[in-house]
Design a protein around this motif. Structure first.
Motif, short mmCIF file in Angstrom:
data_model
loop_
_atom_site.label_atom_id
_atom_site.label_comp_id
_atom_site.label_asym_id
_atom_site.label_seq_id
_atom_site.Cartn_x
_atom_site.Cartn_y
_atom_site.Cartn_z
N THR A 49 48.31 51.63 25.95
CA THR A 49 47.09 51.32 26.71
C THR A 49 46.68 49.88 26.43
O THR A 49 46.56 49.48 25.26
N ILE B 18 44.52 46.85 25.62
CA ILE B 18 43.19 46.67 25.02
C ILE B 18 42.77 45.20 25.00
O ILE B 18 41.62 44.90 24.70
N MET C 276 41.74 52.24 33.65
CA MET C 276 42.34 51.85 32.38
C MET C 276 43.85 51.65 32.57
O MET C 276 44.51 52.49 33.17
N GLU D 288 52.53 56.39 24.65
CA GLU D 288 51.70 55.84 25.73
C GLU D 288 51.06 54.55 25.23
O GLU D 288 50.46 54.54 24.15
N LYS E 122 43.15 43.26 30.58
CA LYS E 122 42.48 44.41 31.22
C LYS E 122 41.92 44.05 32.59
O LYS E 122 41.54 44.93 33.36
N LYS F 288 47.47 51.84 31.52
CA LYS F 288 48.30 52.53 30.53
C LYS F 288 49.64 52.90 31.16
O LYS F 288 49.75 53.05 32.37
N SER F 289 50.65 53.02 30.30
CA SER F 289 51.98 53.36 30.78
C SER F 289 52.74 54.09 29.68
O SER F 289 52.53 53.83 28.50
N ARG F 290 53.62 55.01 30.06
CA ARG F 290 54.37 55.81 29.09
C ARG F 290 55.82 55.35 28.99
O ARG F 290 56.40 54.92 29.98
N VAL G 142 47.89 46.08 22.68
CA VAL G 142 47.91 47.45 23.21
C VAL G 142 47.50 48.47 22.15
O VAL G 142 47.57 48.20 20.96
N ARG G 143 47.04 49.64 22.63
CA ARG G 143 46.83 50.79 21.74
C ARG G 143 48.03 51.71 21.90
O ARG G 143 48.47 51.99 23.00
N ASP H 146 49.72 55.32 21.39
CA ASP H 146 49.51 56.75 21.17
C ASP H 146 50.86 57.46 21.23
O ASP H 146 51.58 57.37 22.24
#
Length: 269
Positions: free
Chosen positions: A54, A56, A1, A52, A61, A3-5, A29-30, A32
């Protein structure tokens, strides 16, 4: 998956940094929120916000890593350079083994390839225009339209005597048609391309309305000292409002909620 912070003085700042870093739009993106930022007192106990992101978007992807995602445009440019270099080397080989006529033919092939690429995008734009117009006509609404391509964006402009029915309340129907049209378009183009759907210059009028609303809500937030939450709206409309108040002192904006119910908050710093 994938994702990056990211971190920033506020959630909105961290989000904008992440979107720019990944070169994506908010709906791709999602989001969080890991930690809400804190202003602290007189500079003490201040904490940055951490989020974060992610990926989508189904098309994005497919990349193997975040770094590959970030560099996707560089890869595309590199592929084009390699392609041009390959054509160039082929032209040299032909020149060495044949005559000048074959060399000229190779250059013509390159031009033909570029023209085919341009024709292909025009074909996608025309098909998308036809697709959107047919949906509207199935609603028993007469409508006409044309398209224009600028950079990586296809603009579709429509005209109709029943424009209000196509726009809907606060542009909800027009925005839905734009999403449907963009999903259709993405079946036929690689890389990032956007679709902007407009009718009777509604987008410009809506932009002016949103800018004025943002300024009025900023004044309300200043007077009441309380956050002002607006109704859910698309990412590009929230950006218009954010930019409208970005230069007002002691006012900040950020988004809350999840798509398609994400909304803008305007508050005093």
């Amino acid at each position: 998956m994938l994702k990056s912070r990211y971190e920033g003085q506020s959630v909105e700042q961290a989000l904008q940094q992440g979107l720019e870093d990944l070169n994506v739009q908010e709906q791709q993106v999602r989001i969080d929120v890991i930690k809400e930022g804190k202003k602290g007192i007189f500079g003490f106990m201040k904490q940055d916000a951490h989020i974060e992101l992610t990926i989508i978007d189904p098309e994005l992807k497919q990349f193997e890593s975040i770094e590959a995602l970030k560099c996707r445009h560089q890869h595309e440019e590199a592929d084009e350079l390699i392609s041009d270099e390959t054509h160039h080397e082929e032209a040299i080989i032909i020149e060495e083994n044949n005559n000048d006529e074959n060399d000229i033919q190779s250059e013509e092939d390159i031009r033909e390839h570029n023209n085919q690429k341009k024709d292909s995008l025009n074909e996608v734009a025309q098909d998308t225009l036809t697709y959107v117009l047919n949906i509207i006509r199935e609603m028993n609404i007469d409508v006409d339209g044309s398209y224009e391509i600028k950079s990586n964006t296809i603009y579709i402009n429509m005209t109709s005597n029943n424009a209000a029915y196509i726009i809907g309340k606060r542009g909800q129907i027009l925005n839905a048609l734009q999403t449907v049209g963009q999903n259709y378009m993405h079946q036929f183009v690689k890389g990032y391309y956007a679709l902007i759907l407009d009718i009777e210059s509604y987008r410009e009028k809506r932009k002016e309305t949103l800018e004025q609303l943002a300024i009025n809500m900023a004044k309300k937030a200043t007077q009441t000292k309380k956050p002002v939450k607006l109704e859910p709206m698309p990412n590009f409309e929230r950006k218009i409002m954010h930019q409208a108040v970005s230069k007002i002192e002691n006012i900040e904006t950020y988004s809350e909620g999840r798509e398609p119910h994400r909304y803008l908050v305007i508050k005093n710093k």
